[in-house]
Design a protein around this motif. Structure first.
Motif, PDB file in Angstrom:
ATOM      1  N   ARG A  63     -37.929 -30.664  34.822  1.00 12.18           N
ATOM      2  CA  ARG A  63     -38.979 -30.716  33.923  1.00 12.18           C
ATOM      3  C   ARG A  63     -38.818 -32.016  33.034  1.00 12.18           C
ATOM      4  O   ARG A  63     -37.721 -32.401  32.554  1.00 12.18           O
ATOM      5  N   ARG A  65     -39.299 -33.531  29.437  1.00  3.78           N
ATOM      6  CA  ARG A  65     -39.371 -33.032  27.997  1.00  3.78           C
ATOM      7  C   ARG A  65     -38.833 -34.641  27.092  1.00  3.78           C
ATOM      8  O   ARG A  65     -37.925 -34.905  27.379  1.00  3.78           O
ATOM      9  N   LEU A  70     -35.017 -33.365  33.021  1.00  2.00           N
ATOM     10  CA  LEU A  70     -34.048 -32.403  32.851  1.00  2.00           C
ATOM     11  C   LEU A  70     -34.012 -31.611  34.137  1.00  2.00           C
ATOM     12  O   LEU A  70     -34.921 -31.002  34.569  1.00  2.00           O
ATOM     13  N   GLU A  72     -33.737 -28.000  34.828  1.00  2.00           N
ATOM     14  CA  GLU A  72     -34.115 -27.088  34.208  1.00  2.00           C
ATOM     15  C   GLU A  72     -33.435 -25.623  34.659  1.00  2.00           C
ATOM     16  O   GLU A  72     -33.213 -24.764  33.923  1.00  2.00           O
ATOM     17  N   GLY A  90     -26.412 -23.016  31.201  1.00  2.42           N
ATOM     18  CA  GLY A  90     -27.712 -22.130  31.512  1.00  2.42           C
ATOM     19  C   GLY A  90     -26.974 -20.829  31.586  1.00  2.42           C
ATOM     20  O   GLY A  90     -26.003 -20.162  31.234  1.00  2.42           O
ATOM     21  N   ARG A 103     -31.168 -20.265  34.599  1.00  6.24           N
ATOM     22  CA  ARG A 103     -32.160 -20.507  33.792  1.00  6.24           C
ATOM     23  C   ARG A 103     -31.590 -21.249  32.722  1.00  6.24           C
ATOM     24  O   ARG A 103     -30.443 -21.063  32.356  1.00  6.24           O
ATOM     25  N   ASP A 104     -32.401 -22.148  32.062  1.00  3.58           N
ATOM     26  CA  ASP A 104     -32.181 -22.710  30.642  1.00  3.58           C
ATOM     27  C   ASP A 104     -30.939 -23.592  30.960  1.00  3.58           C
ATOM     28  O   ASP A 104     -30.170 -23.631  29.984  1.00  3.58           O
ATOM     29  N   ASN A 106     -31.295 -26.974  31.497  1.00  2.00           N
ATOM     30  CA  ASN A 106     -31.683 -28.009  30.409  1.00  2.00           C
ATOM     31  C   ASN A 106     -30.629 -29.160  30.202  1.00  2.00           C
ATOM     32  O   ASN A 106     -30.379 -29.902  29.336  1.00  2.00           O
ATOM     33  N   SER A 107     -30.274 -29.691  31.406  1.00  2.00           N
ATOM     34  CA  SER A 107     -29.307 -30.848  31.786  1.00  2.00           C
ATOM     35  C   SER A 107     -30.049 -32.148  31.806  1.00  2.00           C
ATOM     36  O   SER A 107     -30.661 -32.116  32.878  1.00  2.00           O
TER      37      SER A 107
END
Length: 156
Positions: A63, A65, A70, A72, A90, A103-104, A106-107
């Motif tokens: 995604r 951002r 990232l 995600e 995550g 999930r999460d 975000n790397s």
């Protein structure tokens, strides 16, 4: 004063680029075969591929951002070779079918560029947007190195 002005100009250029969106550029070894997909802030896409040993589909989802690409989330149907959750990166949750999502994550993807060695047609690397195959990497670029990178898009 000059430093503040330069910072303001740089910020303005960044905001203009972000307002117009981004290109996800698919650049193989032969740049003449490059492809571009128009995206905007908040858009996401997934890289799907078949695990070379177990044969099941793996999904790595990305995604945009704040102009940063990232990693995600990732869906993995099994703890096969090379797969698994890394503690602190995550949250692992069941997919309800014997597999799991991480999930999460975000790397941030370094330099907004993902370097991929595209697998054979059996591996079936592909870019998926809104559950639709958009770029069939293994059909076009099997056994090649491909850069997937985010580029600011401006209307000119």
């Amino acid at each position: 004063m000059l430093r503040s002005l330069l910072l303001l100009i740089g910020l303005s250029v960044t905001l203009v680029a972000a307002a117009d969106g981004y290109w996800l550029v698919v650049e193989p070894e032969n740049p003449a075969q490059s492809q571009r997909i128009a995206l905007k802030e908040g858009d996401g896409w997934c890289l799907h591929w078949q695990h070379s040993v177990a044969g099941f589909r793996v999904r790595d989802c990305f995604r945009i951002r704040s102009g940063q690409l990232l990693l995600e989330a990732s869906h993995q149907p099994d703890f096969a070779a090379g797969l698994g959750h890394i503690e602190g990166r995550g949250i692992q949750v069941s997919d309800g079918r014997g597999g799991y999502w991480i999930r999460d994550i975000n790397s941030p993807v370094a330099n907004n560029t993902l370097r991929l060695r595209v697998g054979s047609r059996e591996v079936n690397h592909r870019l998926v947007f809104d559950d639709q195959d958009k770029v069939l990497l293994s059909e076009d670029f099997a056994d090649q190195a491909v850069d997937l990178y985010l580029q600011a898009r401006t209307e000119n």
